[in-house]
Design a protein around this motif. Structure first.
Motif, PDB file in Angstrom:
ATOM      1  N   GLU A  82       4.656 -92.371 -71.336  1.00 42.13           N
ATOM      2  CA  GLU A  82       3.890 -91.307 -72.006  1.00 42.13           C
ATOM      3  C   GLU A  82       2.503 -91.257 -71.352  1.00 42.13           C
ATOM      4  O   GLU A  82       2.170 -92.134 -70.529  1.00 42.13           O
ATOM      5  CB  GLU A  82       3.781 -91.585 -73.506  1.00 42.13           C
ATOM      6  CG  GLU A  82       3.167 -92.939 -73.843  1.00 42.13           C
ATOM      7  CD  GLU A  82       1.747 -92.842 -74.310  1.00 42.13           C
ATOM      8  OE1 GLU A  82       1.484 -92.074 -75.233  1.00 42.13           O
ATOM      9  OE2 GLU A  82       0.876 -93.537 -73.730  1.00 42.13           O
ATOM     10  N   ARG A 113      11.535 -92.778 -69.609  1.00 39.57           N
ATOM     11  CA  ARG A 113      12.030 -93.569 -70.748  1.00 39.57           C
ATOM     12  C   ARG A 113      13.528 -93.752 -70.557  1.00 39.57           C
ATOM     13  O   ARG A 113      14.243 -92.765 -70.315  1.00 39.57           O
ATOM     14  CB  ARG A 113      11.781 -92.847 -72.081  1.00 39.57           C
ATOM     15  CG  ARG A 113      10.312 -92.700 -72.419  1.00 39.57           C
ATOM     16  CD  ARG A 113      10.101 -92.069 -73.792  1.00 39.57           C
ATOM     17  NE  ARG A 113       8.713 -91.665 -73.936  1.00 39.57           N
ATOM     18  CZ  ARG A 113       8.213 -91.043 -74.996  1.00 39.57           C
ATOM     19  NH1 ARG A 113       8.986 -90.755 -76.027  1.00 39.57           N
ATOM     20  NH2 ARG A 113       6.935 -90.696 -75.034  1.00 39.57           N
ATOM     21  N   GLU A 115      16.340 -93.673 -72.111  1.00 40.81           N
ATOM     22  CA  GLU A 115      17.040 -93.270 -73.332  1.00 40.81           C
ATOM     23  C   GLU A 115      18.425 -92.773 -72.941  1.00 40.81           C
ATOM     24  O   GLU A 115      18.709 -92.546 -71.764  1.00 40.81           O
ATOM     25  CB  GLU A 115      16.288 -92.120 -74.015  1.00 40.81           C
ATOM     26  CG  GLU A 115      14.904 -92.506 -74.491  1.00 40.81           C
ATOM     27  CD  GLU A 115      14.286 -91.418 -75.348  1.00 40.81           C
ATOM     28  OE1 GLU A 115      14.631 -91.355 -76.532  1.00 40.81           O
ATOM     29  OE2 GLU A 115      13.457 -90.645 -74.844  1.00 40.81           O
ATOM     30  N   GLU A 131      -6.027 -85.078 -74.546  1.00 46.69           N
ATOM     31  CA  GLU A 131      -6.675 -86.064 -75.409  1.00 46.69           C
ATOM     32  C   GLU A 131      -8.135 -85.631 -75.614  1.00 46.69           C
ATOM     33  O   GLU A 131      -8.783 -85.167 -74.664  1.00 46.69           O
ATOM     34  CB  GLU A 131      -6.662 -87.463 -74.761  1.00 46.69           C
ATOM     35  CG  GLU A 131      -5.338 -87.887 -74.110  1.00 46.69           C
ATOM     36  CD  GLU A 131      -4.156 -88.021 -75.078  1.00 46.69           C
ATOM     37  OE1 GLU A 131      -4.396 -88.124 -76.292  1.00 46.69           O
ATOM     38  OE2 GLU A 131      -2.998 -87.992 -74.611  1.00 46.69           O
ATOM     39  N   TYR A 263      -1.069 -94.424 -83.710  1.00 48.99           N
ATOM     40  CA  TYR A 263      -1.570 -93.342 -84.575  1.00 48.99           C
ATOM     41  C   TYR A 263      -2.243 -93.822 -85.853  1.00 48.99           C
ATOM     42  O   TYR A 263      -1.886 -94.847 -86.425  1.00 48.99           O
ATOM     43  CB  TYR A 263      -0.435 -92.390 -84.939  1.00 48.99           C
ATOM     44  CG  TYR A 263       0.055 -91.587 -83.764  1.00 48.99           C
ATOM     45  CD1 TYR A 263      -0.749 -90.607 -83.186  1.00 48.99           C
ATOM     46  CD2 TYR A 263       1.291 -91.825 -83.198  1.00 48.99           C
ATOM     47  CE1 TYR A 263      -0.319 -89.875 -82.098  1.00 48.99           C
ATOM     48  CE2 TYR A 263       1.737 -91.101 -82.103  1.00 48.99           C
ATOM     49  CZ  TYR A 263       0.929 -90.127 -81.557  1.00 48.99           C
ATOM     50  OH  TYR A 263       1.348 -89.414 -80.466  1.00 48.99           O
TER      51      TYR A 263
HETATM   52  P1  HAM Z   1       5.990 -88.283 -77.892  1.00 46.03           P
HETATM   53  O1  HAM Z   1       6.345 -87.630 -79.178  1.00 46.03           O
HETATM   54  O2  HAM Z   1       6.625 -89.575 -77.570  1.00 46.03           O
HETATM   55  O3  HAM Z   1       4.411 -88.405 -77.885  1.00 46.03           O
HETATM   56  O4  HAM Z   1       6.289 -87.283 -76.724  1.00 46.03           O
HETATM   57  C1  HAM Z   1       5.707 -86.006 -76.702  1.00 46.03           C
HETATM   58  C2  HAM Z   1       6.754 -84.978 -76.324  1.00 46.03           C
HETATM   59  O5  HAM Z   1       7.382 -85.338 -75.085  1.00 46.03           O
HETATM   60  C3  HAM Z   1       7.927 -84.877 -77.292  1.00 46.03           C
HETATM   61  O6  HAM Z   1       7.604 -84.070 -78.389  1.00 46.03           O
HETATM   62  C4  HAM Z   1       8.994 -84.237 -76.421  1.00 46.03           C
HETATM   63  O7  HAM Z   1       8.789 -82.835 -76.343  1.00 46.03           O
HETATM   64  C5  HAM Z   1       8.709 -84.856 -75.054  1.00 46.03           C
HETATM   65  N1  HAM Z   1       9.641 -85.968 -74.808  1.00 46.03           N
HETATM   66  C6  HAM Z   1       9.549 -87.237 -75.259  1.00 46.03           C
HETATM   67  N2  HAM Z   1      10.594 -87.977 -74.812  1.00 46.03           N
HETATM   68  C7  HAM Z   1      11.345 -87.162 -74.069  1.00 46.03           C
HETATM   69  C8  HAM Z   1      12.551 -87.321 -73.305  1.00 46.03           C
HETATM   70  N3  HAM Z   1      13.183 -88.490 -73.227  1.00 46.03           N
HETATM   71  N4  HAM Z   1      13.061 -86.259 -72.643  1.00 46.03           N
HETATM   72  C9  HAM Z   1      12.433 -85.054 -72.696  1.00 46.03           C
HETATM   73  N5  HAM Z   1      11.276 -84.846 -73.380  1.00 46.03           N
HETATM   74  C10 HAM Z   1      10.754 -85.877 -74.059  1.00 46.03           C
HETATM   75  C11 HAM Z   1       3.715 -88.915 -76.834  1.00 46.03           C
HETATM   76  O8  HAM Z   1       4.174 -89.163 -75.757  1.00 46.03           O
HETATM   77  C12 HAM Z   1       2.252 -89.044 -77.133  1.00 46.03           C
HETATM   78  N6  HAM Z   1       1.598 -89.641 -75.961  1.00 46.03           N
HETATM   79  C13 HAM Z   1       1.636 -87.696 -77.465  1.00 46.03           C
HETATM   80  C14 HAM Z   1       0.184 -87.791 -77.759  1.00 46.03           C
HETATM   81  C15 HAM Z   1      -0.830 -87.480 -76.932  1.00 46.03           C
HETATM   82  N7  HAM Z   1      -0.347 -88.226 -78.888  1.00 46.03           N
HETATM   83  C16 HAM Z   1      -1.643 -88.194 -78.780  1.00 46.03           C
HETATM   84  N8  HAM Z   1      -1.958 -87.750 -77.577  1.00 46.03           N
END
Ligand code: HAM
Length: 446
Positions: A82, A113, A115, A131, A263
Motif C-alpha cells: 500500500e 499483495r 491474495e 495523504e 487508523y
Molecule cells: P486499502 O483499503 O487496503 O487502503 O486499499 C485501497 C484501495 O486499493 C482499495 O479500496 C481497493 O480499491 C484497492 N485494492 C486493495 N487491494 C487490492 C487488490 N488486491 N487488487 C486490486 N485493488 C486493490 C490502503 O491501501 C490505504 N493505504 C489507504 C489510505 C491512504 N488510507 C489512508 N491513506
C-alpha cells in the motif's frame, strides 16, 4: 513456438490500445488532487520490511499473509502492499513535516499483495492515493472525502455509495477491545487460528477476517460507535455536519474497521455493487498516531487510496467516457527511395509542431499503403512519387470527406499543413453538435 512463459497469476498487462483508459484516470486524478493543493510524491517500490510491520500492523492480513518479502544480501525488503507507509516515511525523511502544514501529497503507484486473485483483486494492482498531514480538524476529513467524491464524479462514475465510521482513538478503543474480547471468547474454538491469536493481541482485527466462519461470528459483535469517547464522538458528528453542508451523501456503517492497523477516528469507503465481491473502489481514513509511531512528531494525518483497476472495471461497466487515443494526423504514402526520404523530412518537421505523422516502413505497394492508412484512421494522406517530387507539390487528402488541397513540399510545409488542419477543425465544430467529434478528431490532447 508457443510462448511458455506467461505473466504471473494476479498481474495484468496494459497494451497500447487500452492505455488511454489509464491515462484518463491518471490525468483526472492528478488534476483533481492538484486543484485541492496536493503535490505528487514518488517513493520506492520496496521498503524495509519493518516499515510495514510498524505501520500496517503485525496482526493484519496484509502483513501476516500477503506481503512479498525478499532477502537481499543481509537486508529484508518488502514490495509495498500500500502507499501510505512509504509516503509518510518519505515525508519524514525529506523534512516535509517541518514545512508549512498541512502537507498534502498524492501518488500513483503499483502495490503488491499475495491474495487469491479474482475480478478486481490482483497481486499487483495500482493505487491513486493521497495523504494530508498536520490537521486534526474534522474539516480535513470532509475535505479529503470531498476530494474523493469529486474525482469519482469527474470520472463519470455513478451509484458509488460512501460509507463512514469512526473507530475511535487508543483511549476509547481500549474499552472496546475488552468488550470484543469478552464477546469473541465465547466463540474462541470456532475462530480461525489467526483470529484465536488476534483475540489476545488485537481483537478488532477479527472483524476484518476473510474467513466465512469468523465473519458469521463477527456479525453480532458489539460496535465501536457505542464506545467512542467524547472527543471522537464530537469529531464524528462534526464530520457528518460538514458532509451534509457539502451535499455529500453518506451512510454510517459501524462495521467498517478497515484492514490496516494505523487508523484512528474516521474511516470511510466508497463501494459499488456493480463489479462483484471486490466493490470497494476507495478506502481511507485518519491515522493520527502513525507519524509519531514512525519516529516523527505527534502529527495528525489522514488520506485514502483508490484501486485504479477497480475504477476501470466500473467505468467500463458504466460506459464512462475516456480520453480519445491519439490517432495518426497524416500518413505519407511513398513510391521509391527519394519519396521515402522526403516523407522522413516532412514528418520530422510536422512532429516538431506536435503532429502524429507516419510513413511506410514495410516496403508496401501504394494500394496496400492506402489500405493501412485507412486502417489506422489517418486524418490526412499525402501520396509522394517522382511527379510530386519534381513539381515540388502534392495533394493533401482529407480522408473523411475526400477533399484535396494542393500543398507545397517546401520548408513551409508544416505551417501549411497546420492551416488545413485547423480549417478541418472549424468544419468539424460547425457540423458536430457538442465537442465529441472535435475531441476525437483532435486525438484528445492537442
Ligand atoms: P486499502 O483499503 O487496503 O487502503 O486499499 C485501497 C484501495 O486499493 C482499495 O479500496 C481497493 O480499491 C484497492 N485494492 C486493495 N487491494 C487490492 C487488490 N488486491 N487488487 C486490486 N485493488 C486493490 C490502503 O491501501 C490505504 N493505504 C489507504 C489510505 C491512504 N488510507 C489512508 N491513506
Amino acid at each position: 513456438m508457443a510462448l511458455n512463459i506467461k505473466r504471473p497469476n494476479g498481474t495484468e498487462d496494459v497494451i497500447p490500445k487500452n492505455v488511454h483508459k489509464w491515462h484518463t484516470v491518471e490525468k483526472i486524478a492528478r488534476d483533481t488532487a492538484e486543484s485541492f493543493g496536493f503535490g505528487e510524491i514518488r517513493f520506492p517500490t520496496f521498503e524495509s520490511t519493518d516499515l510495514f510491520l510498524r505501520s500496517v500492523g503485525e496482526t493484519t492480513d496484509v502483513v501476516q499473509k500477503e506481503m512479498y518479502t525478499v532477502m537481499a544480501k543481509e537486508s529484508k525488503f518488502t514490495l509495498r502492499p500500500e502507499g501510505t507507509a512509504g509516503a509518510i516515511r518519505s515525508m519524514l525523511q525529506n523534512g516535509l513535516l517541518n514545512e508549512a502544514l498541512p502537507q498534502r501529497v498524492y501518488y500513483i503507484v503499483s502495490c503488491f499483495r499475495h491474495e487469491r486473485p479474482q475480478a478486481g483483486r490482483l497481486r499487483e494492482f495500482h493505487q491513486f492515493g493521497l495523504e494530508m498531514a498536520g490537521s486534526s480538524s474534522p474539516a480535513a476529513d470532509a475535505e479529503v472525502i470531498s476530494l474523493a467524491q469529486t474525482l469519482l464524479n469527474r470520472l463519470g462514475l455513478k451509484n458509488i455509495k460512501l460509507y463512514i465510521n469512526s473507530i475511535g482513538c487508543p483511549a476509547c478503543r481500549a474499552k472496546y477491545h475488552d468488550t470484543l474480547r469478552t464477546y469473541f471468547s465465547a466463540h474462541k474454538t470456532e475462530l480461525c487460528e489467526t483470529c484465536q491469536d488476534r483475540l489476545i493481541k488485537n481483537p478488532m482485527r477479527i472483524l476484518d477476517c476473510k474467513s466465512p466462519i469468523c465473519q458469521e461470528i463477527a456479525k453480532d459483535a458489539p460496535i465501536i460507535l457505542d464506545y467512542l469517547c467524547e472527543e471522537c464522538s464530537n469529531h464524528f458528528e462534526n464530520l457528518k455536519g460538514y458532509l451534509t453542508k457539502l451535499g455529500i451523501e453518506y451512510n454510517v456503517n459501524p462495521k467498517i474497521v478497515r484492514g490496516l492497523d494505523y487508523y484512528t477516528k474516521t474511516v470511510f469507503e466508497f463501494v459499488t455493487t456493480e463489479i462483484g465481491a471486490q466493490g470497494t473502489v476507495c478506502g481511507g481514513g485518519r491515522y493520527d498516531g502513525l507519524i509519531e509511531q514512525l519516529g516523527g512528531q505527534n502529527t495528525p494525518a489522514l488520506g485514502f487510496a483508490m484501486g485504479i483497476e477497480r475504477l476501470l472495471l466500473v467505468m467500463d461497466k458504466q460506459g464512462c467516457d475516456y480520453l480519445t487515443p491519439k490517432k495518426c494526423d497524416i500518413y505519407f504514402a511513398t513510391m521509391g527511395d527519394a519519396a521515402l526520404e522526403k516523407a522522413m523530412e516532412l514528418s520530422k518537421s510536422l512532429r516538431e509542431y506536435g503532429y502524429f505523422a507516419e510513413y511506410d516502413m514495410m516496403n508496401r505497394g501504394l494500394k496496400a499503403q492506402m489500405k493501412y492508412a485507412n486502417k489506422i484512421g489517418a486524418a490526412f494522406t499525402l501520396v509522394l512519387g517522382d511527379n510530386e517530387l519534381s513539381e515540388g507539390k502534392a495533394k493533401l487528402k482529407e480522408m473523411e470527406k475526400g477533399e484535396e488541397t494542393q500543398i507545397a513540399l517546401d520548408d513551409k510545409f508544416a505551417a501549411a499543413f497546420e492551416e488545413v488542419y485547423f480549417n478541418k477543425i472549424m468544419d468539424v465544430m460547425e457540423t458536430e453538435s457538442g465537442d465529441g467529434g472535435l475531441l476525437s478528431f483532435m486525438g484528445g490532447d492537442k
